[in-house]
Design an enzyme around this catalytic site. Sequence first.
Site, mmCIF file in Angstrom:
data_model
loop_
_atom_site.group_PDB
_atom_site.id
_atom_site.type_symbol
_atom_site.label_atom_id
_atom_site.label_comp_id
_atom_site.label_asym_id
_atom_site.label_seq_id
_atom_site.Cartn_x
_atom_site.Cartn_y
_atom_site.Cartn_z
ATOM 1 N N CYS A 193 -0.179 1.281 2.827
ATOM 2 C CA CYS A 193 -0.319 2.567 3.512
ATOM 3 C C CYS A 193 -0.374 3.705 2.499
ATOM 4 C CB CYS A 193 0.896 2.828 4.415
ATOM 5 S SG CYS A 193 1.162 1.578 5.685
ATOM 6 N N ASP A 227 -15.635 36.730 -20.646
ATOM 7 C CA ASP A 227 -16.361 37.056 -19.417
ATOM 8 C C ASP A 227 -16.008 38.484 -18.968
ATOM 9 O OD1 ASP A 227 -17.858 35.851 -16.902
ATOM 10 O OD2 ASP A 227 -16.134 36.965 -16.139
ATOM 11 N N CYS A 260 1.881 7.987 5.954
ATOM 12 C CA CYS A 260 1.624 7.157 7.148
ATOM 13 C C CYS A 260 2.578 7.537 8.281
ATOM 14 C CB CYS A 260 1.784 5.683 6.795
ATOM 15 S SG CYS A 260 1.357 4.594 8.183
ATOM 16 N N ARG A 314 -3.475 -5.723 3.041
ATOM 17 C CA ARG A 314 -4.640 -5.171 3.738
ATOM 18 C C ARG A 314 -4.335 -3.755 4.209
ATOM 19 N NH1 ARG A 314 -2.193 -8.859 7.188
ATOM 20 N NH2 ARG A 314 -1.783 -8.101 9.299
ATOM 21 N N THR A 349 4.973 -7.049 6.226
ATOM 22 C CA THR A 349 3.754 -7.047 7.050
ATOM 23 C C THR A 349 2.494 -7.348 6.242
ATOM 24 O OG1 THR A 349 3.436 -4.675 6.702
ATOM 25 C CG2 THR A 349 4.733 -5.350 8.631
ATOM 26 N N CYS A 366 -3.068 4.710 9.228
ATOM 27 C CA CYS A 366 -3.220 5.817 8.271
ATOM 28 C C CYS A 366 -4.458 5.701 7.394
ATOM 29 C CB CYS A 366 -1.970 5.942 7.395
ATOM 30 S SG CYS A 366 -1.769 4.631 6.164
#
Length: 497
Positions: free
Chosen positions: A38, A447, A42, A67, A34, A72
């Site tokens: 992701c 401390d 996702c 891209r 694709t 997600c």
Amino acid sequence: MQMGMHTDTERCVRAVRSKDARFDGWFFTAVLTTRIYCRPSCPVVPPKPENMVFHPSAAACQQAGFRACKRCRPDTTPGSPEWNQRADLVARAMRLIADGVVDREGVPGLAVRLGYSTRQIERQLLAELGAGPLALARAQRAQTARLLIETTTLPMAEIAFAAGFASIRTFNDTVREVYALTPSDLRARAPRTNPPGTPAGTPGAISLRLPFRAPLNPDNLFGHLAATAVPGVEEWRDGAYRRTLRLPYGHGIATLSPRPDHIACRLVLGDLRDLPVAISRCRRLLDLDADPVAVDDQLRTDPVLAPLVDKAPGRRVPRTVDEAEFAVRAVLGQQVSTAAARTHAARLVGAHGETVDDPEGGLTHLFPSPQALAAVDPESLAMPRTRRATFTTLVRRLADGSLHLGVESDWPEARAQLLALPGFGPWTVDVIAMRALGDPDAFLPTDLGIRRAARELGLPSTPAALTARAAAWRPWRAYAVQYLWATDSHPINFLPV
């Protein structure tokens, strides 16, 4: 979890198949069929393993031609915890890039701040992140642009400028390339309503969600910030911590509220170019890029700490938005109560801080800059002479640049410089290392609160013996400090009502 996880294909595939949100930000899944990338969690059906490749950064995915997934939104994941737990060149460079240095000063400016050549920095970032400083800064610009597109009604030309793009054309091309949508399409898809309770109409106001890795315990985080808040600079109002911000292009006001699955963040900025820096500093203040599972798992190996962790997992280290400011406040807090330290700081703020307008609350000033404090007459300071000398030496060194405390600081070098200053003992240096420099392994064995907690829990209470016992907590001793402090009934440990 460790660096280079993206090279462990079998482990990455398991994380993707289980949709494990703990791994978000550690690596990104790019799908060959694709051309989309992701986050591991996702919600879509995971692709076949042979169609997955893994990258260490969103910028590397973008550079490889993938891209961002519209479901997600992988660019909104918490940052890798590595950048806040390491002090090497790559981690320091990543902190500076998140702070917007490449956009303001270019790669040469990044190199000057780090003391390396541009070639060395580019080579190391490429080797570890699969992308150089320009690509990493471009990915950040794209995310800033998307935030502004979706959360404001600003014209696209103003958004392009605010996000750091050199031209409208570059802005349009980048948004299309990264999100496979035009800027106008992105805006059309965005939710049209403000988050509940969001005031409307303040110019320069942006509301957004800051993600984090679960669990997150807000009690000591917001309790500490509220209990030590300097009047005029910080306040707790209506369930939110608010403070003024000194930013590269102007000033801002941040309002931060804990929610079950995010931190609600409202920013009012004088100049929208400061948006990525303001977000970065708020995330750093709240330690939102931490990996609480790794921290808590390590601390649970100690049978004394395990019940404390199990009772309230996910404690963060409250940090700062301004390292120099925190160092000054650490000196003001030496050997005095929290209330006395706030009073000292409030006097300095009222006399020497720049005024700001806050129509939504009661904030009045920016914390004074080192330059303003260096001009203060030491005789006007209501503190013992020795602490006066400590204060004046610190602010002069900060003002003239001979001491620099910033996100890119080399931790051992900064510690050595601080220890060389008059009046700087181990406690002051370690509290600055923990809360300003962000060292996750800073420890405070001297401390009083830590020693009291150690005694009550049956741990060694002398500094040397406690330090020896704490070796097993490394590299997360700063988080152990939070769990030990939380055994006390001091207001710093409780979310204000």
